[in-house]
Motif scaffolding. Structure first.
Motif, PDB file in Angstrom:
ATOM      1  N   CYS A 255       0.838  -1.208   0.000  1.00 25.29           N
ATOM      2  CA  CYS A 255       0.000   0.000   0.000  1.00 25.29           C
ATOM      3  C   CYS A 255       0.873   1.259   0.000  1.00 25.29           C
ATOM      4  CB  CYS A 255      -0.916   0.049   1.227  1.00 25.29           C
ATOM      5  SG  CYS A 255      -1.645  -1.526   1.716  1.00 25.29           S
ATOM      6  N   PHE A 271       1.312  10.331 -11.417  1.00 29.51           N
ATOM      7  CA  PHE A 271      -0.059   9.838 -11.538  1.00 29.51           C
ATOM      8  C   PHE A 271      -0.741  10.583 -12.686  1.00 29.51           C
ATOM      9  CE2 PHE A 271      -2.133   7.791  -7.528  1.00 29.51           C
ATOM     10  CZ  PHE A 271      -1.154   6.812  -7.502  1.00 29.51           C
ATOM     11  N   GLU A 277      -6.001  11.303  -5.517  1.00 29.74           N
ATOM     12  CA  GLU A 277      -4.863  11.312  -4.596  1.00 29.74           C
ATOM     13  C   GLU A 277      -5.071  10.254  -3.523  1.00 29.74           C
ATOM     14  OE1 GLU A 277      -4.423  15.262  -3.079  1.00 29.74           O
ATOM     15  OE2 GLU A 277      -3.842  16.066  -5.026  1.00 29.74           O
ATOM     16  N   PRO A 278      -4.051   9.460  -3.254  1.00 24.14           N
ATOM     17  CA  PRO A 278      -4.169   8.453  -2.193  1.00 24.14           C
ATOM     18  C   PRO A 278      -4.431   9.131  -0.834  1.00 24.14           C
ATOM     19  CG  PRO A 278      -2.289   7.991  -3.601  1.00 24.14           C
ATOM     20  CD  PRO A 278      -2.773   9.347  -3.978  1.00 24.14           C
ATOM     21  N   PHE A 296     -13.798   0.186   7.086  1.00 26.60           N
ATOM     22  CA  PHE A 296     -12.612  -0.229   6.326  1.00 26.60           C
ATOM     23  C   PHE A 296     -12.959  -1.407   5.408  1.00 26.60           C
ATOM     24  CE2 PHE A 296      -8.668  -2.918   6.274  1.00 26.60           C
ATOM     25  CZ  PHE A 296      -7.931  -2.102   5.432  1.00 26.60           C
ATOM     26  N   VAL A 299     -14.696  -0.418   2.227  1.00 27.61           N
ATOM     27  CA  VAL A 299     -13.767   0.054   1.196  1.00 27.61           C
ATOM     28  C   VAL A 299     -13.162  -1.139   0.459  1.00 27.61           C
ATOM     29  CG1 VAL A 299     -11.579   1.238   0.771  1.00 27.61           C
ATOM     30  CG2 VAL A 299     -13.168   2.161   2.455  1.00 27.61           C
ATOM     31  N   MET A 300     -12.660  -2.096   1.242  1.00 30.06           N
ATOM     32  CA  MET A 300     -11.850  -3.165   0.658  1.00 30.06           C
ATOM     33  C   MET A 300     -12.698  -4.266   0.000  1.00 30.06           C
ATOM     34  SD  MET A 300      -8.900  -1.927   1.395  1.00 30.06           S
ATOM     35  CE  MET A 300      -7.667  -3.201   1.138  1.00 30.06           C
ATOM     36  N   ARG A 305     -16.362   4.202  -0.107  1.00 30.98           N
ATOM     37  CA  ARG A 305     -15.701   4.922   0.969  1.00 30.98           C
ATOM     38  C   ARG A 305     -16.657   5.181   2.132  1.00 30.98           C
ATOM     39  NH1 ARG A 305     -13.014  10.191  -0.869  1.00 30.98           N
ATOM     40  NH2 ARG A 305     -12.536  10.144   1.345  1.00 30.98           N
ATOM     41  N   PRO A 310     -18.219   5.991  -4.293  1.00 28.48           N
ATOM     42  CA  PRO A 310     -17.460   4.851  -4.830  1.00 28.48           C
ATOM     43  C   PRO A 310     -15.989   5.242  -4.969  1.00 28.48           C
ATOM     44  CG  PRO A 310     -18.791   5.861  -6.569  1.00 28.48           C
ATOM     45  CD  PRO A 310     -19.129   6.582  -5.290  1.00 28.48           C
ATOM     46  N   LEU A 311     -15.100   4.277  -4.770  1.00 36.62           N
ATOM     47  CA  LEU A 311     -13.662   4.558  -4.895  1.00 36.62           C
ATOM     48  C   LEU A 311     -13.336   4.988  -6.315  1.00 36.62           C
ATOM     49  CD1 LEU A 311     -11.842   1.635  -3.099  1.00 36.62           C
ATOM     50  CD2 LEU A 311     -11.917   4.033  -2.386  1.00 36.62           C
ATOM     51  N   MET A 315      -7.498   3.252  -6.992  1.00 36.98           N
ATOM     52  CA  MET A 315      -7.840   2.361  -5.867  1.00 36.98           C
ATOM     53  C   MET A 315      -8.932   1.381  -6.269  1.00 36.98           C
ATOM     54  SD  MET A 315      -7.020   1.689  -2.673  1.00 36.98           S
ATOM     55  CE  MET A 315      -7.770   0.422  -1.660  1.00 36.98           C
ATOM     56  N   LEU A 318      -8.085  -2.008  -7.520  1.00 37.55           N
ATOM     57  CA  LEU A 318      -7.533  -3.001  -6.591  1.00 37.55           C
ATOM     58  C   LEU A 318      -8.613  -3.881  -5.981  1.00 37.55           C
ATOM     59  CD1 LEU A 318      -4.832  -0.868  -4.764  1.00 37.55           C
ATOM     60  CD2 LEU A 318      -4.572  -2.406  -6.704  1.00 37.55           C
ATOM     61  N   LEU A 333      -4.442  -5.862   8.505  1.00 37.08           N
ATOM     62  CA  LEU A 333      -4.176  -4.519   7.968  1.00 37.08           C
ATOM     63  C   LEU A 333      -4.812  -3.471   8.882  1.00 37.08           C
ATOM     64  CD1 LEU A 333      -4.783  -4.971   4.123  1.00 37.08           C
ATOM     65  CD2 LEU A 333      -2.680  -4.118   5.180  1.00 37.08           C
TER      66      LEU A 333
HETATM   67  C1  HEC Z   1      -2.174   2.231  -7.051  1.00 36.79           C
HETATM   68  C2  HEC Z   1      -2.235   3.110  -5.904  1.00 36.79           C
HETATM   69  C3  HEC Z   1      -2.866   2.579  -4.620  1.00 36.79           C
HETATM   70  C4  HEC Z   1      -2.519   1.432  -3.939  1.00 36.79           C
HETATM   71  C5  HEC Z   1      -1.453   0.402  -4.301  1.00 36.79           C
HETATM   72  C6  HEC Z   1      -3.354   1.407  -2.767  1.00 36.79           C
HETATM   73  N1  HEC Z   1      -4.185   2.489  -2.742  1.00 36.79           N
HETATM   74 FE1  HEC Z   1      -5.652   2.869  -1.379  1.00 36.79          FE
HETATM   75  N2  HEC Z   1      -6.190   4.514  -2.365  1.00 36.79           N
HETATM   76  C7  HEC Z   1      -5.574   5.006  -3.502  1.00 36.79           C
HETATM   77  C8  HEC Z   1      -6.275   6.199  -3.949  1.00 36.79           C
HETATM   78  C9  HEC Z   1      -5.930   7.040  -5.153  1.00 36.79           C
HETATM   79  C10 HEC Z   1      -7.326   6.425  -3.025  1.00 36.79           C
HETATM   80  C11 HEC Z   1      -8.363   7.522  -3.067  1.00 36.79           C
HETATM   81  C12 HEC Z   1      -9.559   7.010  -3.829  1.00 36.79           C
HETATM   82  C13 HEC Z   1     -10.711   7.957  -3.873  1.00 36.79           C
HETATM   83  O1  HEC Z   1     -10.506   9.151  -3.635  1.00 36.79           O
HETATM   84  O2  HEC Z   1     -11.840   7.491  -4.166  1.00 36.79           O
HETATM   85  C14 HEC Z   1      -7.242   5.343  -2.054  1.00 36.79           C
HETATM   86  C15 HEC Z   1      -8.120   5.185  -1.008  1.00 36.79           C
HETATM   87  C16 HEC Z   1      -8.040   4.213  -0.031  1.00 36.79           C
HETATM   88  C17 HEC Z   1      -8.934   4.084   1.097  1.00 36.79           C
HETATM   89  C18 HEC Z   1     -10.130   4.956   1.390  1.00 36.79           C
HETATM   90  C19 HEC Z   1      -9.790   6.014   2.392  1.00 36.79           C
HETATM   91  C20 HEC Z   1     -10.916   6.967   2.653  1.00 36.79           C
HETATM   92  O3  HEC Z   1     -10.655   7.930   3.365  1.00 36.79           O
HETATM   93  O4  HEC Z   1     -12.031   6.782   2.143  1.00 36.79           O
HETATM   94  C21 HEC Z   1      -8.487   3.013   1.839  1.00 36.79           C
HETATM   95  C22 HEC Z   1      -9.078   2.483   3.127  1.00 36.79           C
HETATM   96  C23 HEC Z   1      -7.346   2.463   1.145  1.00 36.79           C
HETATM   97  N3  HEC Z   1      -7.098   3.217   0.014  1.00 36.79           N
HETATM   98  C24 HEC Z   1      -6.633   1.371   1.585  1.00 36.79           C
HETATM   99  C25 HEC Z   1      -5.595   0.787   0.876  1.00 36.79           C
HETATM  100  C26 HEC Z   1      -4.899  -0.391   1.306  1.00 36.79           C
HETATM  101  C27 HEC Z   1      -5.181  -1.170   2.566  1.00 36.79           C
HETATM  102  C28 HEC Z   1      -3.961  -0.664   0.358  1.00 36.79           C
HETATM  103  C29 HEC Z   1      -2.969  -1.809   0.315  1.00 36.79           C
HETATM  104  C30 HEC Z   1      -3.514  -3.133   0.473  1.00 36.79           C
HETATM  105  C31 HEC Z   1      -4.079   0.344  -0.676  1.00 36.79           C
HETATM  106  N4  HEC Z   1      -5.070   1.222  -0.323  1.00 36.79           N
HETATM  107  C32 HEC Z   1      -3.299   0.397  -1.810  1.00 36.79           C
HETATM  108  C33 HEC Z   1      -4.493   4.449  -4.165  1.00 36.79           C
HETATM  109  C34 HEC Z   1      -3.899   3.234  -3.851  1.00 36.79           C
END
Ligand code: HEC
Ligand code: HEC
Length: 347
Positions: A255, A271, A277-278, A296, A299-300, A305, A310-311, A315, A318, A333
């Motif tokens: 992550c 990007f 943005e992550p 959590f 999300v997964m 979110r 929706p993500l 993200m 994934l 995690l």
């Molecule tokens: C390729 C890049 C990338 C990777 C690898 C990644 N993320 Fe993300 N993640 C993002 C992005 C970009 C967002 C924001 C998405 C959005 O705004 O909808 C995000 C959002 C999230 C959120 C939502 C947070 C919120 O405040 O709503 C969670 C939870 C999360 N990621 C967990 C993980 C975990 C756990 C891993 C590893 C297993 C992981 N991510 C790997 C890019 C990534």
């Protein structure tokens, strides 16, 4: 008038020269960065790992219990002295288990197929006229394979160091794989080697003008540059599977490439503009403060979110992988993220 035209002409000439000079500088700076040679450790591990003493003991106990039950039933004569393991092919069993573990690792965590193709025969990481054509090469044993003759050390150099066999950096985000233990990489190799041979030669990466600028100006991170020490060896084994901070931290290794090494999120250089943005994964007000495990999990497992949206990219890409995580992995995690010190977004 003629004088003015002459001045304009000279100015234009200077601009064109400066532009050409800039482009030349850009090209040579890019090539210089991609020509740096890294000295990398020679990893050595078996593929597959043999069964451990504990696994062999468990297998023996299971087979002996089976034989005792058969004796009690009368389907087998009593007093057989033969070792229950005599007819068991332990190497074949070790390979079978390694392939099974490797499949889970690729399907739930290491996403190799995302860039190397579902059949490992080659795929696309980025195909954009500005950034460039950055393709994942063929990892099968077919014609055009880059890995057909790979030793474990070669795999380790590429996957865990982001370095080619000639020592120069790969444009693969291998920083996500640096935490991979020998056992996990061995399992991933065992699994990839079961893929049917694909005959396909994947062109080498080619940068466009934007990609060239990103590399020349050190904006695009290269995994090989992030290692403090390429001669340091890796852990032979991952932490034991369980709902622990240590196991969760190990899983979160994949992550950090996007969410930052300290998991506070923030904008990522390189990007594409349509990627979000992550976000902050520490228990800060800008992150996971006030979240429950169910938030959590949503999300997964559902790609939604906490705020109900929706993500977004990348993200949401994934989701197929996080859906394959076991409940233990997902909870580990969570256990790890909630153990972190709260830090503001993008710190
Ligand atoms: C390729 C890049 C990338 C990777 C690898 C990644 N993320 Fe993300 N993640 C993002 C992005 C970009 C967002 C924001 C998405 C959005 O705004 O909808 C995000 C959002 C999230 C959120 C939502 C947070 C919120 O405040 O709503 C969670 C939870 C999360 N990621 C967990 C993980 C975990 C756990 C891993 C590893 C297993 C992981 N991510 C790997 C890019 C990534
Ligand atoms: C985000 C995309 C992406 C992911 C995920 C990815 N790779 Fe790659 N990989 C690439 C690209 C792109 C290249 C070619 C880079 C170059 O030529 O600079 C590459 C190159 C390689 C090479 C060739 C090294 C060489 O010496 O030519 C190997 C081996 C490899 N990857 C294995 C893996 C394995 C195993 C996984 C999963 C654990 C994986 N990759 C995950 C994008 C990816």
């Amino acid at each position: 008038m003629a004088k003015i035209l002459k001045i304009v002409g000279i100015l234009l000439g200077v601009l064109v020269l400066a532009g050409a000079g800039g482009a030349l500088w850009m090209w040579s700076a890019r090539d210089a960065r991609l020509a740096i040679v890294y000295e990398v450790e020679d990893a050595d591990f078996p593929v597959p790992f043999p069964l451990t003493d504990d696994e062999v003991a468990a297998l023996r106990a299971e087979l002996e219990a089976g034989r005792a039950a058969a004796v009690a039933e009368g389907s087998v004569a009593e007093g057989s002295e033969e070792d229950v393991l005599a007819d068991v092919d332990l190497s074949a069993l070790a390979l079978e288990r390694a392939v099974e573990r490797g499949k889970h690792l690729v399907e739930s965590r290491y996403i190799c197929v995302e860039c190397h193709g579902q059949d490992f025969g080659g795929g696309t990481m980025i195909d954009d006229p500005g950034v460039g054509t950055i393709l994942g090469p063929n990892l099968t044993t077919g014609a055009g394979s880059v890995t057909a003759d790979f030793t474990p050390a070669d795999w380790s150099r590429a996957v865990r160091h982001g370095v080619r066999s000639d020592g120069t950096p790969l444009v693969m985000p291998a920083d996500d794989f640096v935490a991979m233990s020998d056992l996990e990489l061995s399992d991933v190799i065992a699994y990839i080697r079961t893929a049917a041979p694909v005959d396909k030669t994947v062109p080498r990466i080619a940068f466009g003008p934007v990609g060239t600028m990103l590399v020349a100006t050190n904006t695009l991170p290269l995994a090989a540059e992030m290692f403090p020490d390429h001669t340091r060896s890796h852990e032979p084994l991952p932490p034991p599977t369980g709902d622990t901070v240590a196991f969760g931290q190990h899983l979160a290794g994949v992550c950090t490439g996007c969410h930052n090494p300290n998991l506070t999120g923030g904008p990522r250089p390189g990007f594409p503009p349509d990627w979000a943005e992550p976000l902050n994964l520490t228990p800060h007000a800008s992150g996971l403060e006030g979240w429950t495990f169910e938030d959590f999990q949503r999300v997964m497992r559902q790609g939604v979110r906490k705020n109900g949206e929706p993500l977004k990219l990348p993200m949401n890409k994934l989701l197929p992988y996080s859906l394959k995580m076991t409940d233990t992995e997902l909870h580990a995690l969570w256990t790890y993220f909630t153990s972190l010190e709260p830090r503001p977004y993008g710190e």
